[in-house]
Write a protein that holds these residues in place. Structure first.
Motif, PDB file in Angstrom:
ATOM      1  N   PRO A 147       0.816  -1.213   0.000  1.00  0.00           N
ATOM      2  CA  PRO A 147       0.000   0.000   0.000  1.00  0.00           C
ATOM      3  C   PRO A 147       0.855   1.271   0.000  1.00  0.00           C
ATOM      4  N   LEU A 148       0.301   2.313  -0.624  1.00  0.00           N
ATOM      5  CA  LEU A 148       0.936   3.633  -0.663  1.00  0.00           C
ATOM      6  C   LEU A 148       0.104   4.606   0.154  1.00  0.00           C
ATOM      7  N   PHE A 149       0.786   5.408   0.958  1.00  0.00           N
ATOM      8  CA  PHE A 149       0.106   6.434   1.746  1.00  0.00           C
ATOM      9  C   PHE A 149       0.815   7.753   1.477  1.00  0.00           C
ATOM     10  N   VAL A 150       0.060   8.781   1.072  1.00  0.00           N
ATOM     11  CA  VAL A 150       0.645  10.072   0.712  1.00  0.00           C
ATOM     12  C   VAL A 150       0.260  11.118   1.748  1.00  0.00           C
ATOM     13  N   THR A 151       1.277  11.805   2.277  1.00  0.00           N
ATOM     14  CA  THR A 151       1.052  12.941   3.175  1.00  0.00           C
ATOM     15  C   THR A 151       1.617  14.190   2.510  1.00  0.00           C
ATOM     16  N   PRO A 152       1.139  15.355   2.905  1.00  0.00           N
ATOM     17  CA  PRO A 152       1.733  16.579   2.372  1.00  0.00           C
ATOM     18  C   PRO A 152       3.227  16.645   2.727  1.00  0.00           C
ATOM     19  N   ASN A 153       3.993  17.236   1.833  1.00  0.00           N
ATOM     20  CA  ASN A 153       5.423  17.392   2.059  1.00  0.00           C
ATOM     21  C   ASN A 153       5.642  18.379   3.214  1.00  0.00           C
ATOM     22  N   PRO A 154       6.492  18.030   4.202  1.00  0.00           N
ATOM     23  CA  PRO A 154       6.710  18.923   5.345  1.00  0.00           C
ATOM     24  C   PRO A 154       7.684  20.067   5.082  1.00  0.00           C
ATOM     25  N   SER A 155       8.169  20.167   3.865  1.00  0.00           N
ATOM     26  CA  SER A 155       9.144  21.205   3.507  1.00  0.00           C
ATOM     27  C   SER A 155       8.619  22.602   3.844  1.00  0.00           C
ATOM     28  N   PRO A 156       9.509  23.495   4.259  1.00  0.00           N
ATOM     29  CA  PRO A 156       9.077  24.876   4.481  1.00  0.00           C
ATOM     30  C   PRO A 156       8.546  25.540   3.213  1.00  0.00           C
ATOM     31  N   ALA A 157       8.914  24.999   2.051  1.00  0.00           N
ATOM     32  CA  ALA A 157       8.405  25.538   0.780  1.00  0.00           C
ATOM     33  C   ALA A 157       6.928  25.199   0.579  1.00  0.00           C
ATOM     34  N   ASN A 158       6.398  24.255   1.333  1.00  0.00           N
ATOM     35  CA  ASN A 158       4.996  23.849   1.229  1.00  0.00           C
ATOM     36  C   ASN A 158       4.207  24.454   2.391  1.00  0.00           C
ATOM     37  N   ALA A 159       4.032  25.745   2.345  1.00  0.00           N
ATOM     38  CA  ALA A 159       3.358  26.459   3.436  1.00  0.00           C
ATOM     39  C   ALA A 159       1.842  26.278   3.425  1.00  0.00           C
ATOM     40  N   ALA A 160       1.312  25.612   2.414  1.00  0.00           N
ATOM     41  CA  ALA A 160      -0.141  25.421   2.331  1.00  0.00           C
ATOM     42  C   ALA A 160      -0.663  24.524   3.447  1.00  0.00           C
ATOM     43  N   PHE A 161       0.213  23.729   4.057  1.00  0.00           N
ATOM     44  CA  PHE A 161      -0.195  22.821   5.120  1.00  0.00           C
ATOM     45  C   PHE A 161       0.486  23.215   6.421  1.00  0.00           C
ATOM     46  N   SER A 162      -0.324  23.457   7.439  1.00  0.00           N
ATOM     47  CA  SER A 162       0.193  23.834   8.757  1.00  0.00           C
ATOM     48  C   SER A 162       0.788  22.617   9.457  1.00  0.00           C
ATOM     49  N   LEU A 163       1.524  22.864  10.512  1.00  0.00           N
ATOM     50  CA  LEU A 163       2.049  21.776  11.329  1.00  0.00           C
ATOM     51  C   LEU A 163       0.899  20.925  11.859  1.00  0.00           C
ATOM     52  N   GLU A 164      -0.189  21.548  12.263  1.00  0.00           N
ATOM     53  CA  GLU A 164      -1.340  20.801  12.793  1.00  0.00           C
ATOM     54  C   GLU A 164      -1.908  19.851  11.740  1.00  0.00           C
ATOM     55  N   LYS A 165      -2.000  20.296  10.492  1.00  0.00           N
ATOM     56  CA  LYS A 165      -2.502  19.441   9.413  1.00  0.00           C
ATOM     57  C   LYS A 165      -1.528  18.288   9.146  1.00  0.00           C
ATOM     58  N   LEU A 166      -0.226  18.591   9.181  1.00  0.00           N
ATOM     59  CA  LEU A 166       0.755  17.522   8.998  1.00  0.00           C
ATOM     60  C   LEU A 166       0.620  16.473  10.097  1.00  0.00           C
ATOM     61  N   VAL A 167       0.464  16.914  11.338  1.00  0.00           N
ATOM     62  CA  VAL A 167       0.302  15.978  12.457  1.00  0.00           C
ATOM     63  C   VAL A 167      -0.934  15.102  12.227  1.00  0.00           C
ATOM     64  N   GLU A 168      -2.028  15.712  11.774  1.00  0.00           N
ATOM     65  CA  GLU A 168      -3.241  14.921  11.482  1.00  0.00           C
ATOM     66  C   GLU A 168      -2.952  13.843  10.450  1.00  0.00           C
ATOM     67  N   TRP A 169      -2.248  14.195   9.365  1.00  0.00           N
ATOM     68  CA  TRP A 169      -1.940  13.210   8.331  1.00  0.00           C
ATOM     69  C   TRP A 169      -0.986  12.142   8.846  1.00  0.00           C
ATOM     70  N   TYR A 170      -0.017  12.523   9.669  1.00  0.00           N
ATOM     71  CA  TYR A 170       0.926  11.545  10.217  1.00  0.00           C
ATOM     72  C   TYR A 170       0.198  10.592  11.177  1.00  0.00           C
ATOM     73  N   LYS A 171      -0.788  11.090  11.904  1.00  0.00           N
ATOM     74  CA  LYS A 171      -1.585  10.209  12.770  1.00  0.00           C
ATOM     75  C   LYS A 171      -2.387   9.218  11.932  1.00  0.00           C
ATOM     76  N   ARG A 172      -2.950   9.688  10.813  1.00  0.00           N
ATOM     77  CA  ARG A 172      -3.671   8.772   9.909  1.00  0.00           C
ATOM     78  C   ARG A 172      -2.716   7.724   9.334  1.00  0.00           C
ATOM     79  N   LEU A 173      -1.510   8.152   9.022  1.00  0.00           N
ATOM     80  CA  LEU A 173      -0.496   7.218   8.536  1.00  0.00           C
ATOM     81  C   LEU A 173      -0.203   6.169   9.602  1.00  0.00           C
ATOM     82  N   ARG A 174      -0.016   6.599  10.839  1.00  0.00           N
ATOM     83  CA  ARG A 174       0.252   5.673  11.939  1.00  0.00           C
ATOM     84  C   ARG A 174      -0.877   4.652  12.072  1.00  0.00           C
TER      85      ARG A 174
END
Length: 183
Positions: A147-174
């Motif tokens: 299976p493949l799971f895609v999360t937003p890129n955490p790069s500072p160049a990808n400001a469209a996603f906040s740290l909170e949104k990244l944490v949500e996606w990482y929790k879904r990944l977990r």
């Protein structure tokens, strides 16, 4: 004069729970010797807040070994050559890198492939002759049954996603990795 390009090693082993796949190493990461080394990158705070790692890890080479050995999380990139920006990597370089990455994934057979952004998804799917999905999260396609799971890129160049949104996606990944591990 032949100058070798900056790169990062892979942190891979057979049978990992998750293999993290980035686009390509940043220059700060290649110089530091570990992924997501830019202090403005949100990977480490998101990882620690999500529970993906069993305990808090500080960015560095030691953390990479801990994540690999303790948590079953490996790391690699579609393209191994470091660059300042994704746009510095050409289409042919992505194609060759994706083919090499598919060989690694076949050899190591992780339970779940974690892609940082849609660029690695597109590259891998093209190389495998698959149609990529368009959404974040678990994809409708697999690579060699993985299976493949895609999360937003955490790069500072990808400001469209906040740290909170990244944490949500990482929790879904977990949660997805935990489910895949039970199969």
């Amino acid at each position: 004069m032949n100058i070798e390009p900056l790169t990062l090693p892979d942190w891979l082993a057979p049978g990992l729970r998750i293999v993290s796949v980035g686009i390509n190493p940043s220059l700060p990461s290649a110089r530091a010797g570990f992924p997501f080394a830019n202090p403005r990158n949100r990977f480490w705070p998101a990882l620690n807040a999500s529970g993906l790692a069993r305990a808090h890890v500080e960015p560095g080479v030691e953390a990479m070994n801990t994540l690999l050995l303790r948590d079953g999380i490996g790391f690699t990139d579609v393209v191994k050559r470091a660059s300042a920006m994704e746009k510095d990597v050409g289409r042919e370089e992505f194609r060759r890198g994706a083919e090499q990455l598919l060989e690694k994934l076949r050899a190591y057979q992780p339970a779940l492939i974690w892609l940082h952004g849609k660029t690695p998804l597109t590259s891998l799917c093209r190389a495998a002759g698959l149609q990529p999905g368009g959404e974040w999260g678990l994809q409708p396609v697999t690579l060699e049954g993985v299976p493949l799971f895609v999360t937003p890129n955490p790069s500072p160049a990808n400001a469209a996603f906040s740290l909170e949104k990244l944490v949500e996606w990482y929790k879904r990944l977990r949660e997805t990795a935990d489910l895949e591990g039970r199969k």
